[in-house]
Design an enzyme around this catalytic site. Structure first.
Site, mmCIF file in Angstrom:
data_model
loop_
_atom_site.group_PDB
_atom_site.id
_atom_site.type_symbol
_atom_site.label_atom_id
_atom_site.label_comp_id
_atom_site.label_asym_id
_atom_site.label_seq_id
_atom_site.Cartn_x
_atom_site.Cartn_y
_atom_site.Cartn_z
ATOM 1 N N ARG A 30 -15.027 4.752 2.244
ATOM 2 C CA ARG A 30 -14.067 5.476 1.406
ATOM 3 C C ARG A 30 -12.680 4.851 1.526
ATOM 4 O O ARG A 30 -12.253 4.486 2.624
ATOM 5 C CB ARG A 30 -14.011 6.955 1.811
ATOM 6 C CG ARG A 30 -15.285 7.684 1.470
ATOM 7 C CD ARG A 30 -15.113 9.201 1.456
ATOM 8 N NE ARG A 30 -16.419 9.831 1.482
ATOM 9 C CZ ARG A 30 -17.190 10.017 0.413
ATOM 10 N NH1 ARG A 30 -16.771 9.653 -0.782
ATOM 11 N NH2 ARG A 30 -18.382 10.579 0.525
ATOM 12 N N ASP A 31 -12.002 4.756 0.372
ATOM 13 C CA ASP A 31 -10.640 4.238 0.361
ATOM 14 C C ASP A 31 -9.735 5.212 1.122
ATOM 15 O O ASP A 31 -9.840 6.423 0.973
ATOM 16 C CB ASP A 31 -10.144 4.070 -1.084
ATOM 17 C CG ASP A 31 -8.910 3.198 -1.164
ATOM 18 O OD1 ASP A 31 -9.003 2.077 -1.710
ATOM 19 O OD2 ASP A 31 -7.835 3.627 -0.671
ATOM 20 N N ASN A 88 -9.567 -6.137 -8.408
ATOM 21 C CA ASN A 88 -8.245 -6.707 -8.678
ATOM 22 C C ASN A 88 -8.174 -8.142 -8.160
ATOM 23 O O ASN A 88 -8.794 -8.469 -7.148
ATOM 24 C CB ASN A 88 -7.165 -5.866 -7.996
ATOM 25 C CG ASN A 88 -7.082 -4.457 -8.555
ATOM 26 O OD1 ASN A 88 -7.242 -4.261 -9.748
ATOM 27 N ND2 ASN A 88 -6.849 -3.482 -7.694
ATOM 28 N N HIS A 101 -13.134 -6.783 -3.070
ATOM 29 C CA HIS A 101 -13.689 -5.433 -2.948
ATOM 30 C C HIS A 101 -13.788 -4.825 -4.330
ATOM 31 O O HIS A 101 -12.897 -4.974 -5.157
ATOM 32 C CB HIS A 101 -12.822 -4.563 -2.038
ATOM 33 C CG HIS A 101 -11.356 -4.673 -2.292
ATOM 34 N ND1 HIS A 101 -10.590 -5.727 -1.842
ATOM 35 C CD2 HIS A 101 -10.507 -3.865 -2.973
ATOM 36 C CE1 HIS A 101 -9.339 -5.568 -2.220
ATOM 37 N NE2 HIS A 101 -9.254 -4.445 -2.918
ATOM 38 N N HIS A 103 -13.729 -1.504 -6.362
ATOM 39 C CA HIS A 103 -13.345 -0.099 -6.294
ATOM 40 C C HIS A 103 -14.333 0.690 -7.149
ATOM 41 O O HIS A 103 -14.520 0.380 -8.329
ATOM 42 C CB HIS A 103 -11.951 0.114 -6.898
ATOM 43 C CG HIS A 103 -10.818 -0.521 -6.164
ATOM 44 N ND1 HIS A 103 -9.970 0.193 -5.350
ATOM 45 C CD2 HIS A 103 -10.364 -1.802 -6.135
ATOM 46 C CE1 HIS A 103 -9.043 -0.614 -4.862
ATOM 47 N NE2 HIS A 103 -9.254 -1.832 -5.326
HETATM 48 P P1 AMP Z 1 -6.393 -3.704 -3.784
HETATM 49 O O1 AMP Z 1 -5.022 -3.227 -4.180
HETATM 50 O O2 AMP Z 1 -7.309 -3.879 -4.945
HETATM 51 O O3 AMP Z 1 -6.341 -4.908 -2.887
HETATM 52 O O4 AMP Z 1 -7.015 -2.503 -2.961
HETATM 53 C C1 AMP Z 1 -6.892 -2.367 -1.564
HETATM 54 C C2 AMP Z 1 -7.375 -0.997 -1.227
HETATM 55 O O5 AMP Z 1 -7.656 -0.939 0.157
HETATM 56 C C3 AMP Z 1 -6.343 0.094 -1.522
HETATM 57 O O6 AMP Z 1 -6.895 1.025 -2.446
HETATM 58 C C4 AMP Z 1 -6.093 0.712 -0.153
HETATM 59 O O7 AMP Z 1 -5.872 2.100 -0.210
HETATM 60 C C5 AMP Z 1 -7.363 0.344 0.589
HETATM 61 N N1 AMP Z 1 -7.240 0.286 2.045
HETATM 62 C C6 AMP Z 1 -6.333 -0.409 2.760
HETATM 63 N N2 AMP Z 1 -6.542 -0.241 4.080
HETATM 64 C C7 AMP Z 1 -7.630 0.569 4.198
HETATM 65 C C8 AMP Z 1 -8.350 1.101 5.304
HETATM 66 N N3 AMP Z 1 -7.996 0.851 6.569
HETATM 67 N N4 AMP Z 1 -9.419 1.898 5.056
HETATM 68 C C9 AMP Z 1 -9.780 2.167 3.779
HETATM 69 N N5 AMP Z 1 -9.139 1.691 2.693
HETATM 70 C C10 AMP Z 1 -8.078 0.899 2.890
#
Ligand code: AMP
Length: 122
Positions: A30-31, A88, A101, A103
């Protein structure tokens, strides 16, 4: 861009995360900052920094991100209502973590576009 990120620590269970799925190739969790009622990240265990770094040999692995996403959407009960899958890339794509990753977002009507803050031409 081949440096390890925080996602490596999640894969290795060195830091806590709500892991929903893991096998030898893929991890999903989970994010930490959900943008929808369901917000899950699906990542390859292999470090691939950006979409630009995906090679032909990674095609099956990247495809697996989608089959895991489909299973998780079913598990979360959003397969019929629908969901959005986003990956992204780099600065203009809004990428913050340089380990690709997918989403998985759902659980509400997401509208036509995910970004509510941006107006075309800004
Ligand atoms: P992006 O902006 O596409 O690189 O997405 C990165 C995602 O990683 C964001 O939605 C963050 O909220 C998520 N994220 C960053 N650190 C963590 C973590 N430790 N556990 C879960 N999600 C994370």
């Amino acid at each position: 861009m081949s440096e390890e990120t925080i996602f490596r620590k999640i894969i290795n269970k060195e830091i806590p995360a709500d892991i929903l799925y893991q096998d030898d190739f893929v991890t999903a969790f989970r994010d930490i900052s959900p943008q929808a009622p369901v917000h899950i990240l699906i990542i390859p265990n292999k470090l691939i920094a950006t979409v630009n770094d995906i090679e032909v040999e990674d095609e099956v692995l990247v495809g697996k991100l989608y089959t895991v996403a489909k299973k998780l959407a079913q598990q979360e009960g959003i397969d019929a209502s629908g969901y959005r899958l986003i990956m992204n890339c780099n600065k203009d794509g809004g990428q913050e973590v340089f380990h690709i990753h997918l989403h998985l977002l759902g659980g509400e009507n997401l509208g036509k576009l995910i970004c509510a803050e941006k107006t075309i031409g800004e």
